[in-house]
Design a protein around this motif. Structure first.
Motif, mmCIF file in Angstrom:
data_model
loop_
_atom_site.group_PDB
_atom_site.id
_atom_site.type_symbol
_atom_site.label_atom_id
_atom_site.label_comp_id
_atom_site.label_asym_id
_atom_site.label_seq_id
_atom_site.Cartn_x
_atom_site.Cartn_y
_atom_site.Cartn_z
ATOM 1 N N UNK A 139 -54.742 -17.373 -27.675
ATOM 2 C CA UNK A 139 -55.238 -16.184 -27.837
ATOM 3 C C UNK A 139 -54.939 -15.482 -29.295
ATOM 4 N N UNK A 140 -55.987 -15.175 -30.004
ATOM 5 C CA UNK A 140 -55.977 -14.602 -31.364
ATOM 6 C C UNK A 140 -56.317 -15.727 -32.170
ATOM 7 N N UNK A 165 -50.390 -16.678 -22.997
ATOM 8 C CA UNK A 165 -49.212 -17.392 -22.282
ATOM 9 C C UNK A 165 -49.073 -17.148 -20.855
ATOM 10 N N UNK A 166 -49.208 -15.850 -20.444
ATOM 11 C CA UNK A 166 -48.958 -15.588 -19.109
ATOM 12 C C UNK A 166 -50.051 -15.989 -18.129
ATOM 13 N N UNK A 167 -51.261 -16.109 -18.499
ATOM 14 C CA UNK A 167 -51.990 -16.627 -17.568
ATOM 15 C C UNK A 167 -52.254 -18.104 -17.407
ATOM 16 N N UNK A 168 -51.604 -18.907 -18.652
ATOM 17 C CA UNK A 168 -51.606 -20.122 -18.809
ATOM 18 C C UNK A 168 -50.167 -20.496 -17.840
ATOM 19 N N UNK A 184 -47.387 -19.479 -27.823
ATOM 20 C CA UNK A 184 -48.483 -19.130 -28.895
ATOM 21 C C UNK A 184 -47.717 -19.409 -30.306
ATOM 22 N N UNK A 185 -48.508 -20.122 -31.231
ATOM 23 C CA UNK A 185 -47.713 -20.822 -32.480
ATOM 24 C C UNK A 185 -48.678 -20.393 -33.614
ATOM 25 N N UNK A 235 -57.641 -19.068 -39.639
ATOM 26 C CA UNK A 235 -56.506 -18.490 -39.132
ATOM 27 C C UNK A 235 -56.055 -18.906 -37.588
ATOM 28 N N UNK A 236 -55.536 -20.000 -37.523
ATOM 29 C CA UNK A 236 -55.325 -20.820 -36.188
ATOM 30 C C UNK A 236 -54.093 -20.066 -35.684
ATOM 31 N N UNK A 237 -54.002 -20.088 -34.203
ATOM 32 C CA UNK A 237 -52.958 -19.629 -33.210
ATOM 33 C C UNK A 237 -53.151 -20.807 -32.015
ATOM 34 N N UNK A 238 -52.069 -21.574 -32.105
ATOM 35 C CA UNK A 238 -52.088 -22.730 -31.320
ATOM 36 C C UNK A 238 -51.293 -22.065 -29.913
ATOM 37 N N UNK A 239 -51.852 -22.731 -28.823
ATOM 38 C CA UNK A 239 -51.114 -22.543 -27.494
ATOM 39 C C UNK A 239 -50.757 -23.781 -27.143
#
Length: 253
Positions: A139-140, A165-168, A184-185, A235-239
């Motif tokens: 997300x993001x 995070x929550x739905x995963x 999320x990172x 602008x990566x945000x990694x799960x």
């Protein structure tokens, strides 16, 4: 996920994917004789690293791009006796015969629309007690790039599935995974303005949009998106995902 990629250019770019792959495999504890599924193996960078961790094991390398798999075969020439190379649409049932001891995936799961079905499918091929370690867009992820695309083309339908995070966590537990760890990172990638940024956007980021545009419009579109970025940054945000396949398999299979 059956779209094709420019595998040669892809491998020539300064990919943060290499860093993502290393830190993903660092979360996978192996004896060295396991059978491991590399889901969305691409050009085989992480498959190669897995072979180094599995001196007596095997890797099942699955991807939807024939060009990526051709590049993988070249990279791993001489070691393909320990690699099961599978071309398949991984948005459907996983084409794996038998079970595997672990599943790893880097920068792939955000291409799969239905994560609930995905995790249930992983649980079907993963032995009880086996580990899933993965990283993908969350997300993001690339919000700035997506905003630039919308400015160029107008509001666009979602190309990716950037989960939170929550739905995963919920989807993993519904598939009867245990020891679930999800985060999320933020991990932005800075590129050189000009040709490197343009090539990176075209080959790595904007393929889903380019598929919907005539070929003669591709270059202008990529330049327009790049011109609307505040900085030459993706602008990566990694799960990040770690979980253990529970003893009961999938409750909703």
């Amino acid at each position: 996920m059956t779209r094709e990629w420019d595998a040669t250019t892809y491998d020539s770019l300064p990919l943060p994917h290499a860093r993502w792959g290393r830190r993903t495999l660092d979360r996978l504890v192996l004896r060295g004789d396991e059978r491991v599924l590399d889901l969305g193996c691409g050009t085989g960078r992480d498959t190669e690293a897995l072979l180094g961790l599995l001196p007596h094991g095997r890797v099942v390398a699955v991807d939807g791009s024939l060009r990526m798999l051709e590049r993988l075969r070249g990279r791993l020439a001489g070691r393909l006796d320990r690699v099961e190379v599978v071309h398949a649409d991984i948005t459907g049932p996983l084409p794996v015969t038998g079970t595997v001891d672990a599943v790893t995936s880097v920068a792939t799961l955000h291409w799969i629309p239905d994560h609930a079905a995905l995790f249930q499918g992983v649980a079907r091929v993963l032995r009880p007690g086996g580990r899933l370690v993965a990283e993908c867009g969350g997300r993001g992820n690339i919000a700035g790039v997506s905003a630039a695309v919308d400015k160029v083309l107008g509001p666009q339908p979602a190309v990716w599935n950037f989960a939170g995070v929550q739905e995963t966590e919920q989807r993993l537990r519904e598939a009867e995974f245990t020891d679930v760890e999800v985060a999320l990172v933020p991990d932005p990638a800075r590129l050189e303005p000009g040709p490197q940024l343009l090539s990176y956007l075209a080959v790595v980021v904007l393929g889903g949009q380019l598929e919907r545009l005539p070929a003669e419009e591709h270059e202008a579109f990529v330049r327009a998106v790049a011109g609307r970025l505040r900085q030459p940054v993706v602008d990566y945000v990694r799960l990040t995902i770690s979980a253990t396949r529970g003893p009961g398999g999938t409750a909703r299979a």
